[in-house]
Scaffold this motif. Sequence first.
Motif, PDB file in Angstrom:
ATOM      1  N   GLU A 945       0.814  -1.215   0.000  1.00 16.15           N
ATOM      2  CA  GLU A 945       0.000   0.000   0.000  1.00 16.15           C
ATOM      3  C   GLU A 945       0.851   1.270   0.000  1.00 16.15           C
ATOM      4  OE1 GLU A 945      -3.296  -2.179  -0.341  1.00 16.15           O
ATOM      5  OE2 GLU A 945      -3.197   0.015  -0.338  1.00 16.15           O
ATOM      6  N   ALA A 947       2.687   4.303  -1.149  1.00 17.95           N
ATOM      7  CA  ALA A 947       2.522   5.041  -2.406  1.00 17.95           C
ATOM      8  C   ALA A 947       3.845   5.368  -3.073  1.00 17.95           C
ATOM      9  CB  ALA A 947       1.758   6.343  -2.145  1.00 17.95           C
ATOM     10  N   ARG A 971      -3.651   4.316  -8.719  1.00 23.48           N
ATOM     11  CA  ARG A 971      -2.619   5.273  -8.344  1.00 23.48           C
ATOM     12  C   ARG A 971      -2.320   6.257  -9.472  1.00 23.48           C
ATOM     13  NH1 ARG A 971       1.799   1.624  -4.968  1.00 23.48           N
ATOM     14  NH2 ARG A 971       0.265   0.614  -3.596  1.00 23.48           N
TER      15      ARG A 971
END
Length: 1002
Positions: A945, A947, A971
């Motif tokens: 998870e 980023a 994303r």
Amino acid sequence: MSSQRAPRHIDKEAREDDDLQYGHGPLSKEELEAKYPNRPLNHHKTLPFHELLVSLFTPLSENKKKPTGPSAAGRAKRGPHGPTHQSPHEVRRIIIERFISRWRSEVGHDFYPALRLIIPEKDRDRAMYGLKEKTIGRLLVKLMKIDKNSEDGYNLLNWKLPGQTFASRMAGDFAGRCFEVLSKRPMRTSMGNMRIAEVNQLLDQLSSAPKEEAQLPIFQIFYNRMNADELMWLIRIILRQMKVGASEKTFLDLWHPDGETLFNVSSSLRRVCWELTDPSIRLEGNETGVTLMQCFQPQLAQFQMHSFQRMVDNMRPTPEDTEFWIEEKLDGERMQMHMVEDDSVPGGRRFGFWSRKAKDYTYLYGSGIEDENGAITRHLKKAFDSGVRNLILDGEMITWDPEADIMVPFGTLKTAALSEQRNPFAGNGPRPLFRIFDIIYLNDEPLTQYTLRDRRRALERCITNVYRRFEVHSYTSAHSVEAIEPLLRKVVAEASEGLVLKNPRSIYRLNSRNDDWMKVKPEYMTGFGESLDCIIIGGYYGSGHRGGRLSSFLCGLRVDQNHIQKGADPMKCYSFFKVGGGFKAEDYANIRHHTENKWVDWDPRKPPIHLIELAGGEAQFERPDVWIKPCDSVVVSVKAASVCASDSFRVGLTLRFPRFKHLRMDRDWSTSLSIQEFINLKSRLEEESREKEFTVDTRRKAAKTSKKQLLVAGNDNKATKPYAGHGSDAFHGLNFCVLSEATKLPKRSKAELEQFIKANGGSIFQSPTIQADTIVIADKKVVKVASLIKSGLQNVVRPRWLFDAVQQHEIDLGREGQLVPFEPRHMFYTVQHEVERIQQNVDRFGDSYGRDVGPAELKEICDDMPKEELGSGVETDALLSQLQGQHHDLGLRDMKGFMFSDFHAYIASWQRGQGVVDLGEDDLRCLLVEHKLRFGLASVISDLEDASITHIVVQEGVDKLKSIREKISHRKVVPRIVTLEWVEDSWREGTLLDEDRYAPRG
């Protein structure tokens, strides 16, 4: 206007014909029915193909041979009871009207099957065949199973050459030559039984056949079912070279009074035939204008052989409005762009692009703003005013080189567009640029009836330029003819196409050449060339009315005695240029008379290199059909617009726009222009160049000409500033060509560099020529430099070498006759085979072996030396941190310790926390990959998870791949997914490998 509905009774054969010709084209039968629900249907089968020959082609061809003009018209009016016979014009109309009338009565109202064979060059619905004379000749040789070296085989494959037994009229007429060969070995002697529908079906198949192997069976069917006459006309249809003596305007007008009008706004024979079935029903006003997404026939520029004043007067100026516009004529492809708002298309706008010949280029330039294949449209998000809903633009698609900031010749356009599709934001390669000079349609309203001045105002309000991709073409407003001369001189100096003069008071006239747009090209002008007396060394056979005769000639320069190798023939010539313009019938007759029986067929396997040398080595560039010994030939006087560099001719230069003036029977090969004489003449003219007035050449006869000054490309930058300093003989005997100023210290203009060279004994040329052993000097990639680099034939040296060479000459006068050798720092471009030799002139740090190095340069060398050892007291962690931040600039990516720096990697599918001895084979492999990543300064992330992840490393065939892709799809920056092999192979090779090759399957 609605189409006439199909008749109720349609026989079975008519339906079969309809299925044949409309079931194999670009649109399926169902698509046609949906697009044209009211299209006319013929009630009987189409006529046999041979009826086109018997009723149309042959009568029109015979009528074409009859005399025309006032005398013919006068003869037609003689006789006490009216005309004794009809004029050829009247006969032509009767022949066509009779055929059309027969078609309507015997076949029906769908004339499209016949019309696309009658004027195939206007048929936009059938793709190009990709077949030229040479390919068709090979197919026929295979089809008839004849030896390609036999008389018939040779004559088919060399159709421009006079045949050994053929009538001279067949030379240059490929279809006629095919008839002669086919008539000797026909499959049938009587007319064939193929219907027009069947021919159309097979031609559709032929246009989609990819290679000769697929085309041969189709030709076999034609050969089996047609006689020689039919095959001859079929070949003319395929080549789109009908020439039956009637234009498309005549056929379209006789089919329907509005036929030409509809074709001009749609470029579609299909629409003309399917929407105009009844001659008594005329088009309404709104149906005669241009429409969105329908390719129209654009207005064209007229060429005028009059004075500038006459050209301007023809634009109908008034005392109150004398303005006319001058635009640069662009060397590209005429293109129209249609744009319409469409919410169903990503980006909200739909585009269409068509060439002047109605070829659809939307696939190349883009159908929408979000089109990934759009070489143009993807850059147009902010190109249109917010109030623009739809429009049609007229312009020129050109190729632009952003590095040199110049327009590139037309032949590179498609290559540049395909490159732009693959890499749209590279920024340094040639790219397509759409230059717009007119707007034809705006917000549902055609603008053709508005004046050019009003259309231009609308264009400038609608369009925002996108730099070097989508721009409104500029113009110069003028009120007198004096404004034309300097602009024409400027475009000639820049090797541009020419000018277009436009009348701002004019409307837009479709498919028309008229005096409102007039083009002026430099090759049509006088005062740009000196007559050069050159020897003819080769000839090229013509086609059409020049078939079977030499229509253009290869001219050469005599090699000077001091350049002749020992034992070589003193008559040797180098190829220089081709000339085919300016000859009259009597000129051809004179050349033929003086050279008869002296021509020899050119044999590529045994070229006469002892007498004639071409460029390209074994490739034999500009190879002639026949050659002649210089001592047996004639000297011709030729005038040219300018001289330019060329790889196609052995001299290394050629003439731009050469035109024959007259024969020089007072000269022979030994007094024709030699290479050295030409170089001396060129150099002298560049030195003595001065401004001269010029006028349009309206003379038809080759009058006695006075010597005109030869314009050599680049002489507008002639050196005028004196050299501020003492001279030397450092460059004695050397030839130079300066193509740009010095951009680095010491900075000097082009003129100052030329004066510096002259002051030190060198000679200046304005064009690089290998024959004169020219040293090319440049510090910028201007047009000529880019051309030289592309050719790969000549070094380009920086101006810095000039100053180093002179400085060393003054320091060490004892080394007489020697110059500082070229070093890597001196080279702007180095030919491949000299790179290693030039590198050997310096040591591994760049210190010169051939000259003394000053303090400033020595400091540069020391500063650039690699630091091989680290001193004591260095903080390793701080140094690593500093290097990691600068690895891009320092080129450290190729060091394994920095290979994966800045990467944030997540390794999927392995269990951490176990001891090494407890790991399975796959998990152990993942652990080793993790160690490699960490050693290469990558950050290894444990949470998917996160980023910041840039790379996700997976095992090939991992079952979690689908869920991983779903998690990262939302994303903003999607990580790259690669396999373990990417890390392993990159580590082994010592460099980052292409990630796309290691994308996991599935």
